[in-house]
Motif scaffolding. Structure first.
Motif, PDB file in Angstrom:
ATOM      1  N   GLN A  32       3.557  -3.047   9.370  1.00  0.00           N
ATOM      2  CA  GLN A  32       4.280  -4.197   9.922  1.00  0.00           C
ATOM      3  C   GLN A  32       4.965  -5.053   8.876  1.00  0.00           C
ATOM      4  N   GLY A  33       4.677  -4.854   7.616  1.00  0.00           N
ATOM      5  CA  GLY A  33       5.055  -5.786   6.585  1.00  0.00           C
ATOM      6  C   GLY A  33       6.545  -5.981   6.398  1.00  0.00           C
ATOM      7  N   MET A  34       6.905  -7.200   6.026  1.00  0.00           N
ATOM      8  CA  MET A  34       8.255  -7.481   5.564  1.00  0.00           C
ATOM      9  C   MET A  34       8.519  -6.703   4.275  1.00  0.00           C
ATOM     10  N   VAL A  35       7.464  -6.501   3.509  1.00  0.00           N
ATOM     11  CA  VAL A  35       7.493  -5.596   2.360  1.00  0.00           C
ATOM     12  C   VAL A  35       6.248  -4.725   2.440  1.00  0.00           C
ATOM     13  N   TYR A  36       6.306  -3.536   1.859  1.00  0.00           N
ATOM     14  CA  TYR A  36       5.133  -2.672   1.911  1.00  0.00           C
ATOM     15  C   TYR A  36       4.994  -1.875   0.622  1.00  0.00           C
ATOM     16  N   VAL A  37       3.769  -1.453   0.362  1.00  0.00           N
ATOM     17  CA  VAL A  37       3.452  -0.727  -0.866  1.00  0.00           C
ATOM     18  C   VAL A  37       4.193   0.607  -0.866  1.00  0.00           C
ATOM     19  N   PRO A  84       0.654   4.328  -7.415  1.00  0.00           N
ATOM     20  CA  PRO A  84      -0.667   4.908  -7.706  1.00  0.00           C
ATOM     21  C   PRO A  84      -1.669   4.701  -6.567  1.00  0.00           C
ATOM     22  N   TYR A  85      -1.639   3.533  -5.945  1.00  0.00           N
ATOM     23  CA  TYR A  85      -2.598   3.254  -4.870  1.00  0.00           C
ATOM     24  C   TYR A  85      -2.371   4.179  -3.684  1.00  0.00           C
ATOM     25  N   MET A  86      -1.134   4.297  -3.241  1.00  0.00           N
ATOM     26  CA  MET A  86      -0.853   5.133  -2.076  1.00  0.00           C
ATOM     27  C   MET A  86      -1.061   6.606  -2.385  1.00  0.00           C
ATOM     28  N   GLN A  87      -0.752   7.020  -3.583  1.00  0.00           N
ATOM     29  CA  GLN A  87      -1.006   8.405  -3.955  1.00  0.00           C
ATOM     30  C   GLN A  87      -2.494   8.710  -3.936  1.00  0.00           C
ATOM     31  N   LEU A  88      -3.301   7.756  -4.364  1.00  0.00           N
ATOM     32  CA  LEU A  88      -4.754   7.958  -4.393  1.00  0.00           C
ATOM     33  C   LEU A  88      -5.333   8.075  -2.988  1.00  0.00           C
ATOM     34  N   ILE A  89      -4.922   7.193  -2.087  1.00  0.00           N
ATOM     35  CA  ILE A  89      -5.585   7.134  -0.783  1.00  0.00           C
ATOM     36  C   ILE A  89      -4.856   7.914   0.298  1.00  0.00           C
ATOM     37  N   ALA A  90      -3.741   8.552  -0.018  1.00  0.00           N
ATOM     38  CA  ALA A  90      -2.939   9.253   1.000  1.00  0.00           C
ATOM     39  C   ALA A  90      -3.764  10.244   1.834  1.00  0.00           C
ATOM     40  N   PRO A  91      -4.590  11.118   1.233  1.00  0.00           N
ATOM     41  CA  PRO A  91      -5.377  12.042   2.050  1.00  0.00           C
ATOM     42  C   PRO A  91      -6.355  11.314   2.973  1.00  0.00           C
ATOM     43  N   PHE A  92      -6.939  10.235   2.464  1.00  0.00           N
ATOM     44  CA  PHE A  92      -7.863   9.452   3.299  1.00  0.00           C
ATOM     45  C   PHE A  92      -7.123   8.813   4.459  1.00  0.00           C
ATOM     46  N   LEU A  93      -5.932   8.256   4.193  1.00  0.00           N
ATOM     47  CA  LEU A  93      -5.150   7.635   5.258  1.00  0.00           C
ATOM     48  C   LEU A  93      -4.805   8.640   6.347  1.00  0.00           C
ATOM     49  N   ALA A  94      -4.456   9.866   5.945  1.00  0.00           N
ATOM     50  CA  ALA A  94      -4.119  10.902   6.924  1.00  0.00           C
ATOM     51  C   ALA A  94      -5.329  11.228   7.793  1.00  0.00           C
ATOM     52  N   LYS A  95      -6.495  11.322   7.166  1.00  0.00           N
ATOM     53  CA  LYS A  95      -7.713  11.614   7.926  1.00  0.00           C
ATOM     54  C   LYS A  95      -8.073  10.456   8.840  1.00  0.00           C
ATOM     55  N   LYS A  96      -7.965   9.240   8.326  1.00  0.00           N
ATOM     56  CA  LYS A  96      -8.289   8.052   9.124  1.00  0.00           C
ATOM     57  C   LYS A  96      -7.372   7.949  10.339  1.00  0.00           C
ATOM     58  N   LYS A  97      -6.093   8.252  10.123  1.00  0.00           N
ATOM     59  CA  LYS A  97      -5.150   8.188  11.235  1.00  0.00           C
ATOM     60  C   LYS A  97      -5.448   9.282  12.264  1.00  0.00           C
ATOM     61  N   GLY A 136      -5.683  -0.209   3.967  1.00  0.00           N
ATOM     62  CA  GLY A 136      -6.020   1.205   4.013  1.00  0.00           C
ATOM     63  C   GLY A 136      -7.460   1.607   4.143  1.00  0.00           C
ATOM     64  N   PHE A 137      -8.409   0.671   4.001  1.00  0.00           N
ATOM     65  CA  PHE A 137      -9.810   1.055   4.159  1.00  0.00           C
ATOM     66  C   PHE A 137     -10.133   1.211   5.636  1.00  0.00           C
ATOM     67  N   SER A 138     -11.360   1.552   5.949  1.00  0.00           N
ATOM     68  CA  SER A 138     -11.774   1.656   7.350  1.00  0.00           C
ATOM     69  C   SER A 138     -12.867   0.633   7.620  1.00  0.00           C
ATOM     70  N   PHE A 181       0.481  -3.427  -5.434  1.00  0.00           N
ATOM     71  CA  PHE A 181       0.758  -4.464  -4.442  1.00  0.00           C
ATOM     72  C   PHE A 181       1.694  -5.546  -4.962  1.00  0.00           C
ATOM     73  N   LYS A 182       2.092  -5.473  -6.239  1.00  0.00           N
ATOM     74  CA  LYS A 182       3.058  -6.435  -6.753  1.00  0.00           C
ATOM     75  C   LYS A 182       4.396  -6.247  -6.052  1.00  0.00           C
ATOM     76  N   LEU A 183       5.066  -7.351  -5.765  1.00  0.00           N
ATOM     77  CA  LEU A 183       6.332  -7.276  -5.046  1.00  0.00           C
ATOM     78  C   LEU A 183       7.318  -6.347  -5.736  1.00  0.00           C
ATOM     79  N   GLU A 184       7.337  -6.397  -7.063  1.00  0.00           N
ATOM     80  CA  GLU A 184       8.281  -5.575  -7.818  1.00  0.00           C
ATOM     81  C   GLU A 184       8.044  -4.080  -7.611  1.00  0.00           C
ATOM     82  N   ASN A 185       6.852  -3.717  -7.174  1.00  0.00           N
ATOM     83  CA  ASN A 185       6.518  -2.313  -6.949  1.00  0.00           C
ATOM     84  C   ASN A 185       6.537  -1.929  -5.467  1.00  0.00           C
ATOM     85  N   CYS A 186       6.934  -2.865  -4.611  1.00  0.00           N
ATOM     86  CA  CYS A 186       6.924  -2.636  -3.168  1.00  0.00           C
ATOM     87  C   CYS A 186       8.316  -2.319  -2.645  1.00  0.00           C
ATOM     88  N   VAL A 187       8.361  -1.917  -1.385  1.00  0.00           N
ATOM     89  CA  VAL A 187       9.607  -1.580  -0.693  1.00  0.00           C
ATOM     90  C   VAL A 187       9.917  -2.683   0.321  1.00  0.00           C
TER      91      VAL A 187
END
Length: 477
Positions: free
Chosen positions: A348-353, A358-371, A47-49, A455-461
């Motif tokens: 692309q992941g076989m699993v994803y966050v 908490p991580y995706m909630q934190l960076i979601a606005p940044f990801l939208a801007k970056k995209k 998620g960084f740039s 990023f723990k597998l148990e917390n991923c999709v």
């Protein structure tokens, strides 16, 4: 292999004709995934740039040394655990390609003095994989100066300076000697991938480096297989010597633009299937001619999400079909492969966050801007900024004589690609990296732990359909 049987791999793989065999002479086809984003971080994966070393520097300036170390230690711990290795084994895939950045092993201001933690990080992954009878391929993904012009070599520029400095090359030959000496008797190491996606404008520097590193590795470890990428991003073997190295597998990367947002959709037509096969056979012509094993070290579509594609399910159905067609081509001649990618934030992941983590909630606005700004080349579209760049790039093109516009290596990149690489993916991405780092300011260790634990597998999709496709193909070994 079954998940219940432990540590049954007891012999080092070797090349036999067009394939690989174990110590009993049994044929082994490697099928697995790349652990990108872990020991070699990439912008679209987490998620960084921009580039990893810039991302780390920005977070260090915001968090301070103690919290910075705490966060990244936890990130590296949670990203790949025993649960991840067990998932691999449960799917029937048998190999993990582990990309790593040279910076885990030595500092530029203290070259040649190896850091114990680099070996400890690799040892931990190898041990977890060995518990599940998984092979590991060690992949040097980023070297001093960058072996190619892209973000994943972590150079910070769009030039591959590795080829211009003998000192850089000497350091990486010596690092491989240290790694080969460390792992020389380990049967769970399938082999060494000395350089990911090299892009040498002269073509000859890569060959000289391979000759040096092959000789140096063989002096301390004569047994492990080498996996050598072709030039120009593992797609060009036209300048390789006619006499192949012994006990060596040659590696291509086989991405199809039909699996990306900027490509034509895959409709399964005869013409598209023919194009897939023709493109792949062009990349492996060297291996076919010399009757050598083939390893496809990277391939795989980018998947759409509800946030950027209202018809994402239909889009992904096309991309899964593309993947299945590619796998069918590889099965015909028992080609080993490593899909890109195991774990990420949703491309692309076989699993994803999880989007609710908490991580995706934190960076979601940044990801939208970056995209929206199209700062990542991987899986993005410039539709929202095209109107800004088109007149700018057109003006630049008019300043350069037409016959020179495609002179800059890699020649397969258009003039427009060269500009966006420099302006968006290097310069603007560095500025935006500082903006992302500000999101971490003031975080407590408890909060940082929760962010890393996203990023723990148990917390991923799970990307269930992708995993099902890979599992079905793994059964065909």
């Amino acid at each position: 292999m079954t998940n219940g049987s432990k540590r049954t791999i007891d012999s080092i793989l070797k090349v036999s004709g067009t394939g690989l065999i174990d110590g009993t002479g049994k044929k082994v086809i490697l099928k697995g995934a790349g652990l990108g984003g872990h020991l070699n971080m990439e912008n679209f994966i987490t998620g960084f740039s921009g580039h990893e070393h810039e991302h780390r520097a920005a977070l260090l300036s915001v968090l301070g040394p103690a919290k910075y170390k705490f966060f990244f230690d936890k990130f590296l711990e949670y990203f790949f655990t025993a649960s991840d290795a067990k998932l691999f084994a449960s799917l029937g895939v048998n190999c993990i390609r582990v990309p790593f950045n040279y910076r885990h092993f030595e500092d530029d201001m203290n070259p040649g003095v190896y850091k114990a933690e680099g070996f400890q990080l690799l040892d931990r992954i190898v041990d977890l994989c060995s518990q599940e009878n998984l092979y590991v391929i060690l992949d040097l993904h980023a070297v001093p100066g960058g072996q190619n012009q892209d973000w994943h070599s972590d150079s910070g520029t769009n030039k591959a300076q590795f080829w211009n400095f003998k000192e850089f090359q000497d350091r990486m030959v010596n690092l491989w000697v240290a790694l080969a000496n460390h792992y020389r008797d380990n049967p769970f190491i399938a082999g060494y991938n000395p350089l990911n996606e090299p892009a040498d404008p002269e073509h000859t520097n890569l060959i000289k480096f391979y000759q040096r590193v092959e000789k140096a590795i063989r002096e301390v470890d004569p047994d492990h297989v080498l996996f050598l990428d072709g030039n120009t991003y593992a797609m060009d073997f036209s300048h390789f010597p006619s006499e192949p190295f012994p006990n060596t597998v040659y590696a291509c990367h086989d991405y199809s633009m039909m699996g990306f947002p900027v490509g034509d959709p895959y409709l399964g037509t005869g013409e598209q299937k023919t194009k897939l096969r023709r493109t792949f056979e062009r990349k492996v012509a060297f291996m076919r001619e010399h009757k050598l094993p083939i390893w496809n070290g990277e391939f795989g579509p980018v998947y759409a999400s509800p946030s950027d594609d209202a018809d994402f399910e239909h889009t992904n159905a096309q991309r899964f079909a593309l993947l299945q067609e590619q796998l069918s081509i590889y099965r015909e001649t028992d080609i080993s492969w490593s899909i890109w990618l195991y774990k990420d934030i949703g491309y692309q992941g076989m699993v994803y966050v999880s989007p609710t983590s908490p991580y995706m909630q934190l960076i979601a606005p940044f990801l939208a801007k970056k995209k929206a700004l199209n700062l990542d080349f991987w899986g993005c579209s410039d539709s929202k900024v095209r109107g800004v760049y088109e007149p700018f790039v057109q003006a630049l093109k008019e300043m350069v004589p037409e016959h020179l516009r495609n002179r800059k290596y890699p020649n397969v990149w258009t003039f427009e690609r060269q500009v966006e690489r420099q302006v968006r993916e290097c310069l603007l991405s560095e500025y935006m990296g500082w903006e992302m780092a500000e999101l971490f300011r003031g975080k407590t260790e408890e909060e940082l732990d929760a962010l890393a634990a996203s990023f723990k597998l148990e917390n991923c999709v799970m990307r269930e359909e992708l995993n099902s496709i890979l599992q079905d193909d793994a059964r065909c070994r």
